[in-house]
Motif scaffolding. Sequence first.
Motif, short mmCIF file in Angstrom:
data_model
loop_
_atom_site.label_atom_id
_atom_site.label_comp_id
_atom_site.label_asym_id
_atom_site.label_seq_id
_atom_site.Cartn_x
_atom_site.Cartn_y
_atom_site.Cartn_z
N UNK A 1 47.83 46.52 43.25
CA UNK A 1 48.39 47.28 42.12
C UNK A 1 47.41 47.33 40.97
N UNK A 2 46.77 46.21 40.67
CA UNK A 2 45.79 46.18 39.59
C UNK A 2 44.60 47.08 39.92
N UNK B 1 44.81 37.77 37.73
CA UNK B 1 44.56 38.91 38.62
C UNK B 1 43.14 39.42 38.41
N UNK B 2 42.72 39.56 37.16
CA UNK B 2 41.36 40.04 36.89
C UNK B 2 40.34 39.01 37.35
N UNK C 1 35.14 43.19 42.67
CA UNK C 1 35.90 44.44 42.63
C UNK C 1 36.04 44.99 41.22
N UNK C 2 35.96 44.11 40.23
CA UNK C 2 36.09 44.52 38.83
C UNK C 2 35.21 43.61 38.00
N UNK C 3 34.98 44.06 36.78
CA UNK C 3 34.21 43.23 35.86
C UNK C 3 34.79 43.36 34.46
N UNK D 1 37.56 44.50 28.01
CA UNK D 1 37.95 45.55 28.94
C UNK D 1 37.74 45.07 30.37
N UNK D 2 38.56 45.54 31.27
CA UNK D 2 38.36 45.33 32.70
C UNK D 2 38.12 46.71 33.30
#
Length: 162
Positions: free
Chosen positions: A63-64, A93-94, A102-104, A116-117
């Motif tokens: 979902x994220x 989650x982040x 997958x994210x930063x 920010x993500x």
Amino acid sequence: MNWDAADASAAGRAADAAAVGGASRDPGADESLSEAFWSVARRLRETSHEALAPWDITPSVFRALRVLGRHRAMRLSELSEHLRIAPRSVTEVVDTLESRGLAERRPDPADRRATLAELTEHGSRVLDAIRAARGTEAERVFGRLSATDRAHLARILRKLGD
């Protein structure tokens, strides 16, 4: 039509609310409808978990990913609101997304106090792959329906979800 466990759960609550509100209806029919709905919701939840398994990603992490995929970069507080989870939970989650590449996180140029993500390129590719896998799973579930029946079902579920 892509569903995740949260979508199925929300639609299920709406179906139960509709069944409870229909006091003038045959109670046996409402129970059958509710049971049929929950049976499909369980199947969708199972196929969702199966589709996510190759990436070892939970529905909440997915979902994220979806939200970040839609919005590109967003403050953690905004992500928390979109996911309807506590700020400390969105941090976890982040953290998971970040640990998998997958994210930063990065500072918000508009407010140095905020973070920010955003998805990485790898995160965008994984999101696309998961969407394709989930589309295949959804086709297995909904493939028996005609295009007209799918459109009616989608309309009905949106109405119940409002």
